[in-house]
Design a protein around this motif. Structure first.
Motif, short mmCIF file in Angstrom:
data_model
loop_
_atom_site.label_atom_id
_atom_site.label_comp_id
_atom_site.label_asym_id
_atom_site.label_seq_id
_atom_site.Cartn_x
_atom_site.Cartn_y
_atom_site.Cartn_z
N TRP A 16 0.70 -0.89 -0.14
CA TRP A 16 -0.04 -0.11 -0.11
C TRP A 16 0.97 1.13 0.12
O TRP A 16 1.83 1.29 0.78
N GLY A 18 1.31 5.66 -0.66
CA GLY A 18 0.85 7.14 -0.72
C GLY A 18 1.99 8.03 -1.12
O GLY A 18 3.15 7.98 -1.11
N PRO A 36 -3.77 8.74 -1.56
CA PRO A 36 -3.42 7.14 -1.63
C PRO A 36 -3.33 6.55 -2.84
O PRO A 36 -3.86 7.01 -3.89
N GLY A 38 -2.75 2.98 -3.57
CA GLY A 38 -2.87 1.61 -3.80
C GLY A 38 -1.48 0.76 -3.98
O GLY A 38 -0.46 1.55 -3.60
N ASN A 129 -5.85 4.08 2.38
CA ASN A 129 -5.85 3.19 1.51
C ASN A 129 -6.72 2.03 2.08
O ASN A 129 -7.37 1.36 1.30
N LYS A 130 -6.64 1.94 3.43
CA LYS A 130 -7.37 0.67 3.98
C LYS A 130 -8.82 1.01 4.29
O LYS A 130 -9.26 2.13 4.52
#
Length: 130
Positions: A16, A18, A36, A38, A129-130
């Motif tokens: 992940w 950023g 973000p 991915g 992202n989460k």
């Protein structure tokens, strides 16, 4: 001249990721962007931060900018307009296209301890992202 600090971060390789962008207009006004991205590698995140920041400059008609990065990879690629790893060629081409639209563009490598705000924004973006 507007100063733009950029940083990309990745929690894993790939992981992940950023982008952090800190814009200092030098008149008391600043902007913070935590984007973000991915899953991707840290190097890809660094390029994404550069491209995102350039897009912001073009959209806001900021034509004279001094970019700061703690990534030697990015600094060298922009200075030489060349990448060793062809995986990054599309990123470089996109960045150069945007840079060439600006009236004045500087890229300066800075040590990580001078890029803490952009780094914190990049890490914040990873959590988004989460």
């Amino acid at each position: 001249m507007v100063e733009v600090y950029i940083d990309g971060a990745s929690a894993g390789d790939p992981g992940w990721s950023g982008a952090g962008i800190f814009i200092n207009y030098k008149n008391g006004q600043v902007e913070h962007h935590a984007v973000p991205l991915g899953p991707m590698s840290n190097h890809e995140a660094e390029y994404e931060a550069l491209i995102y920041a350039l897009e912001i400059c073009l959209e806001k008609k900021i034509n004279m900018v001094s970019f700061r990065t703690d990534s030697k990879l990015i600094d060298d690629a922009i200075e030489k307009r060349y990448v060793k790893n062809k995986k990054y060629q599309p990123y470089l081409e996109e960045a150069v296209k945007m840079i060439d639209q600006l009236d004045l563009f500087f890229m300066k490598w800075i040590p990580s301890n001078q890029n803490k705000t952009a780094d914190a924004l990049a890490r914040q973006a990873i959590r988004k992202n989460k």
